[in-house]
Design a protein around this motif. Structure first.
Motif, PDB file in Angstrom:
ATOM      1  N   ALA A 105     -55.827   1.315 -63.984  1.00 30.06           N
ATOM      2  CA  ALA A 105     -55.642   0.007 -63.361  1.00 30.06           C
ATOM      3  C   ALA A 105     -55.812  -1.072 -64.426  1.00 30.06           C
ATOM      4  CB  ALA A 105     -56.655  -0.178 -62.245  1.00 30.06           C
ATOM      5  N   CYS A 106     -55.152  -2.178 -64.214  1.00 32.59           N
ATOM      6  CA  CYS A 106     -55.188  -3.235 -65.218  1.00 32.59           C
ATOM      7  C   CYS A 106     -55.715  -4.521 -64.612  1.00 32.59           C
ATOM      8  CB  CYS A 106     -53.799  -3.471 -65.771  1.00 32.59           C
ATOM      9  SG  CYS A 106     -53.755  -4.672 -67.094  1.00 32.59           S
ATOM     10  N   PRO A 107     -56.612  -5.191 -65.215  1.00 37.12           N
ATOM     11  CA  PRO A 107     -57.500  -4.746 -66.291  1.00 37.12           C
ATOM     12  C   PRO A 107     -58.680  -3.967 -65.729  1.00 37.12           C
ATOM     13  CG  PRO A 107     -57.842  -7.071 -65.886  1.00 37.12           C
ATOM     14  CD  PRO A 107     -56.751  -6.622 -64.960  1.00 37.12           C
ATOM     15  N   THR A 108     -59.226  -3.118 -66.536  1.00 38.27           N
ATOM     16  CA  THR A 108     -60.392  -2.332 -66.175  1.00 38.27           C
ATOM     17  C   THR A 108     -61.295  -2.234 -67.402  1.00 38.27           C
ATOM     18  OG1 THR A 108     -61.116  -0.251 -65.197  1.00 38.27           O
ATOM     19  CG2 THR A 108     -59.301  -0.127 -66.741  1.00 38.27           C
ATOM     20  N   ALA A 109     -62.528  -1.852 -67.203  1.00 35.31           N
ATOM     21  CA  ALA A 109     -63.495  -1.798 -68.295  1.00 35.31           C
ATOM     22  C   ALA A 109     -62.989  -0.899 -69.423  1.00 35.31           C
ATOM     23  CB  ALA A 109     -64.837  -1.298 -67.782  1.00 35.31           C
ATOM     24  N   GLY A 110     -62.982  -1.428 -70.630  1.00 38.97           N
ATOM     25  CA  GLY A 110     -62.566  -0.665 -71.797  1.00 38.97           C
ATOM     26  C   GLY A 110     -61.074  -0.610 -72.043  1.00 38.97           C
TER      27      GLY A 110
END
Length: 155
Positions: A105-110
């Motif tokens: 998914a965008c954005p996601t952690a890292g």
């Protein structure tokens, strides 16, 4: 062989004043296009710097945000500030935020976020006749990437 005229002959002075006329005509013929080129390149450079700065700062703002709502608010604030600072046309700007790795998914952690900002610069002194003002535009585009904070919350 015809006799040579003396240097005091009035016919030898018939070019007096022509240097000033040649300088004015030559100066206008050469100076006007050079000034137009300098002004046009200045406008294009200003928009290019604005678009590059917008992509870089929006990517940084999105990557350091805590959530999607925070990222949207930060991106809008940064874009508004840069539009005022660089004199960009906000209606002509296109901002695209995507992730390099499309499997998550965008954005996601890292994740690595890519921000692309594009615009077009209208050339000066082009009349709005027959759609010339739309045809005489120079496109500028910039893309920046930034790694999203590991403290990102998906909310």
């Amino acid at each position: 062989m015809p006799p040579r005229r003396a240097s005091t002959d009035p016919l030898s002075q018939d070019e007096r004043g022509s240097a000033a006329l040649e300088f004015i005509v030559g100066g206008v013929v050469l100076l006007v296009p050079i000034v137009y080129l300098v002004v046009t390149l200045g406008l294009v450079q200003s928009h290019a710097l604005g678009v590059e700065s917008a992509s870089r700062h929006i990517a940084r703002a999105v990557a350091s945000a805590d959530s999607i709502d925070d990222a949207d608010d930060r991106a809008a604030a940064v874009l508004g500030s840069l539009v005022r600072e660089y004199g960009l046309d906000e209606d002509a700007l296109e901002v695209n935020v995507s992730c390099v790795d499309q499997s998550t998914a965008c954005p996601t952690a890292g994740a690595i976020v890519r921000v692309t900002v594009s615009s077009s610069v209208p050339l000066p002194l082009v009349p709005p006749v027959l759609g010339l003002e739309e045809a005489a535009r120079v496109g500028v585009e910039s893309a920046s990437v930034q790694k999203v904070s590991r403290y990102w919350r998906d909310q």
